[in-house]
Design an enzyme around this catalytic site. Structure first.
Site, PDB file in Angstrom:
ATOM      1  N   HIS A  54      44.729  41.118  34.864  1.00 57.34           N
ATOM      2  CA  HIS A  54      44.006  42.396  34.770  1.00 57.34           C
ATOM      3  C   HIS A  54      44.935  43.560  35.150  1.00 57.34           C
ATOM      4  O   HIS A  54      44.971  44.586  34.463  1.00 57.34           O
ATOM      5  CB  HIS A  54      42.813  42.426  35.727  1.00 57.34           C
ATOM      6  CG  HIS A  54      41.720  41.481  35.401  1.00 57.34           C
ATOM      7  ND1 HIS A  54      41.173  40.635  36.332  1.00 57.34           N
ATOM      8  CD2 HIS A  54      41.040  41.247  34.248  1.00 57.34           C
ATOM      9  CE1 HIS A  54      40.213  39.928  35.779  1.00 57.34           C
ATOM     10  NE2 HIS A  54      40.111  40.273  34.510  1.00 57.34           N
ATOM     11  N   ARG A  95      44.145  37.152  25.495  1.00 58.21           N
ATOM     12  CA  ARG A  95      44.975  36.029  25.918  1.00 58.21           C
ATOM     13  C   ARG A  95      45.218  35.048  24.786  1.00 58.21           C
ATOM     14  O   ARG A  95      46.271  34.439  24.694  1.00 58.21           O
ATOM     15  CB  ARG A  95      44.309  35.288  27.084  1.00 58.21           C
ATOM     16  CG  ARG A  95      44.210  36.128  28.343  1.00 58.21           C
ATOM     17  CD  ARG A  95      43.335  35.463  29.346  1.00 58.21           C
ATOM     18  NE  ARG A  95      41.970  35.436  28.795  1.00 58.21           N
ATOM     19  CZ  ARG A  95      40.911  34.992  29.430  1.00 58.21           C
ATOM     20  NH1 ARG A  95      41.030  34.509  30.640  1.00 58.21           N
ATOM     21  NH2 ARG A  95      39.719  35.016  28.879  1.00 58.21           N
ATOM     22  N   SER A 111      39.514  35.089  35.768  1.00 58.18           N
ATOM     23  CA  SER A 111      38.832  35.103  37.063  1.00 58.18           C
ATOM     24  C   SER A 111      38.158  33.767  37.329  1.00 58.18           C
ATOM     25  O   SER A 111      38.137  33.290  38.466  1.00 58.18           O
ATOM     26  CB  SER A 111      37.788  36.231  37.096  1.00 58.18           C
ATOM     27  OG  SER A 111      38.415  37.483  37.024  1.00 58.18           O
ATOM     28  N   LYS A 140      24.719  37.938  34.945  1.00 60.47           N
ATOM     29  CA  LYS A 140      25.866  37.156  35.362  1.00 60.47           C
ATOM     30  C   LYS A 140      25.882  37.020  36.889  1.00 60.47           C
ATOM     31  O   LYS A 140      25.712  38.009  37.611  1.00 60.47           O
ATOM     32  CB  LYS A 140      27.148  37.854  34.888  1.00 60.47           C
ATOM     33  CG  LYS A 140      28.392  37.037  35.026  1.00 60.47           C
ATOM     34  CD  LYS A 140      29.558  37.760  34.365  1.00 60.47           C
ATOM     35  CE  LYS A 140      30.803  36.893  34.397  1.00 60.47           C
ATOM     36  NZ  LYS A 140      31.932  37.555  33.760  1.00 60.47           N
TER      37      LYS A 140
END
Length: 161
Positions: A18, A91, A129, A42
């Site tokens: 990040h 990614r 994460s 979430k």
């Protein structure tokens, strides 16, 4: 021309990946808003306030970056704060498919909003994460994944669970 971009995310917790994307965005745009997204659906490990604090401690030195919490539609928030772009890190190809859909939806909701994709540095292509939380929950070494200044707090959060 003053160019404002939003780098949105849950940042639960912030990773070196990040930090890399935000730092690079700060070199491309005049103003970078790091939006810590509040997602009621979430389950998070760190409160919005903790995540904002982590970000302030890791990227707060960047003069053109501000960190805020926000809830609701990204396209609407961008309109409110005068952002003309969203910056997302990619990614892998799987990231692109999801982010491409989001970019199209955001553009439909706010025709003045573009999305800019930055590819992750090769050393962070696997990093998320979720991986950090998983490793930390088993007592693994996360020092190569998160900024040193927040390492112990992340580690302690998961060692107590």
């Amino acid at each position: 021309m003053h160019r404002t971009v939003i780098c949105p995310g849950s940042f639960d917790p912030v990773t070196l990946g990040h930090i890399d994307i935000i730092t690079r965005a700060s070199q491309l745009f005049d103003r970078v808003i790091v939006g810590v997204f509040v997602n009621r659906d979430k389950t998070v490990s760190f409160s919005v306030e903790e995540r904002i604090d982590f970000l302030n401690r890791t990227i707060g030195h960047l003069p053109n970056v501000e960190i805020v919490g926000f809830e609701g539609l990204l396209a609407e928030y961008a309109r409110e704060c005068g952002a003309t772009a969203v910056c997302k890190g990619l990614r892998a190809v799987s990231d692109f498919e999801y982010e491409f859909q989001m970019a199209l939806a955001n553009r439909k909701l706010n025709p003045d909003l573009d999305t800019v994709f930055l590819t992750a540095d090769a050393q962070y292509t696997y990093l998320s994460s979720s991986i950090v939380k998983n490793i930390a929950s088993f007592g693994g070494d996360i020092s190569g994944f998160v900024p040193a200044c927040i390492h112990d707090e992340i580690k302690n959060r998961f060692s107590s669970q």
